[in-house]
Write a protein that holds these residues in place. Sequence first.
Motif, PDB file in Angstrom:
ATOM      1  N   GLY A   1      11.364   2.711   7.956  1.00  0.00           N
ATOM      2  CA  GLY A   1      11.012   1.341   7.973  1.00  0.00           C
ATOM      3  C   GLY A   1       9.721   1.421   7.212  1.00  0.00           C
ATOM      4  N   ALA A   2       9.135   2.420   6.379  1.00  0.00           N
ATOM      5  CA  ALA A   2       7.831   2.049   5.500  1.00  0.00           C
ATOM      6  C   ALA A   2       8.162   1.163   4.618  1.00  0.00           C
ATOM      7  N   HIS A   3       7.154   0.375   4.532  1.00  0.00           N
ATOM      8  CA  HIS A   3       7.280  -0.582   3.219  1.00  0.00           C
ATOM      9  C   HIS A   3       6.765  -0.024   1.741  1.00  0.00           C
ATOM     10  N   ARG A   4       5.821   0.993   2.218  1.00  0.00           N
ATOM     11  CA  ARG A   4       5.217   1.605   1.108  1.00  0.00           C
ATOM     12  C   ARG A   4       5.048   2.933   1.391  1.00  0.00           C
ATOM     13  N   VAL A   5       5.329   3.945   0.576  1.00  0.00           N
ATOM     14  CA  VAL A   5       4.943   5.285   0.975  1.00  0.00           C
ATOM     15  C   VAL A   5       4.150   5.805  -0.401  1.00  0.00           C
ATOM     16  N   ILE A   6       3.051   6.566   0.050  1.00  0.00           N
ATOM     17  CA  ILE A   6       2.126   7.022  -0.751  1.00  0.00           C
ATOM     18  C   ILE A   6       2.127   8.582  -0.639  1.00  0.00           C
ATOM     19  N   PHE A   7       1.432   9.218  -1.700  1.00  0.00           N
ATOM     20  CA  PHE A   7       1.228  10.596  -1.943  1.00  0.00           C
ATOM     21  C   PHE A   7      -0.403  10.664  -2.269  1.00  0.00           C
ATOM     22  N   PRO A   8      -1.200  10.696  -1.402  1.00  0.00           N
ATOM     23  CA  PRO A   8      -2.732  10.623  -1.688  1.00  0.00           C
ATOM     24  C   PRO A   8      -3.421  11.892  -2.446  1.00  0.00           C
ATOM     25  N   GLU A   9      -2.871  13.111  -2.270  1.00  0.00           N
ATOM     26  CA  GLU A   9      -3.058  14.330  -2.832  1.00  0.00           C
ATOM     27  C   GLU A   9      -2.600  14.264  -4.157  1.00  0.00           C
ATOM     28  N   ARG A  10      -1.447  14.021  -4.480  1.00  0.00           N
ATOM     29  CA  ARG A  10      -0.662  14.117  -5.655  1.00  0.00           C
ATOM     30  C   ARG A  10      -1.052  12.920  -6.564  1.00  0.00           C
ATOM     31  N   ASP A  11      -1.552  11.784  -5.941  1.00  0.00           N
ATOM     32  CA  ASP A  11      -1.753  10.561  -6.840  1.00  0.00           C
ATOM     33  C   ASP A  11      -3.290  10.866  -7.197  1.00  0.00           C
ATOM     34  N   MET A  12      -4.173  11.538  -6.304  1.00  0.00           N
ATOM     35  CA  MET A  12      -5.428  11.616  -7.020  1.00  0.00           C
ATOM     36  C   MET A  12      -5.464  12.644  -7.957  1.00  0.00           C
ATOM     37  N   GLY A  13      -4.584  13.831  -7.605  1.00  0.00           N
ATOM     38  CA  GLY A  13      -4.611  14.778  -8.742  1.00  0.00           C
ATOM     39  C   GLY A  13      -4.289  14.440 -10.168  1.00  0.00           C
TER      40      GLY A  13
END
Length: 218
Positions: free
Chosen positions: A115-127
């Motif tokens: 049910g997540a509308h959006r999934v994020i990868f904070p560490e990956r995206d920041m890198g």
Amino acid sequence: MNDKNTVIVIGLGRFGQSVCRRLAALKQEVIGVDNDMHRVEEVADIIDLAAQIDATDEEALIKIGAKEANVAIVAIGENIEASILATSILRGLDVKHIIARAQNSLHARVLAQVGAHRVIFPERDMGMRLADTIVFPWLSEFATLPGSSYLIGSIDVTDEMIGKTLAELNFRNKYNLTILMLERKGTKFIPGPDTVLQQGDILTVIGEREDIDKLQNL
């Protein structure tokens, strides 16, 4: 953002606390929950409501106002099972927008399935963002439009633009960028085809990364 949202942040580790602090600074109504009382206490004076609860307990989430939230952010870090269960519960409570933090691609797929509308990868995206700003220094002044490959941000006019109108430059076709706004001596306005660019002007533009990079390297 003019409208005030009610946002519930589940998981008050470093990432969750950072989200809480920023949302509070943006004058949003924030509910933060964690099963660690020490983490709860760290944000208790900053947000509207901080509570020590088990995020996999549906009744506990209802009691602290999860059903009234416009946005839910599942910021749980290492406990993958808890993040999946919390996301599923929130979807069952009909929370309009659920953003969940994933540890890996399999975790991300499961979060989306429950049910997540959006999934994020904070560490990956920041890198990735850090690496990109090393290669493209100008990128730190730009933001990516959600759900697209377009960037929006500000650039200084180049020497070849000074003294020419936008029509003379044929700006849109020449640079493949769209000007949204012009700032001149602290005043911002929407320029027209006859606007003559001056030294010191700052343009807010939108376009693809490769086109912005070409302009920045002229």
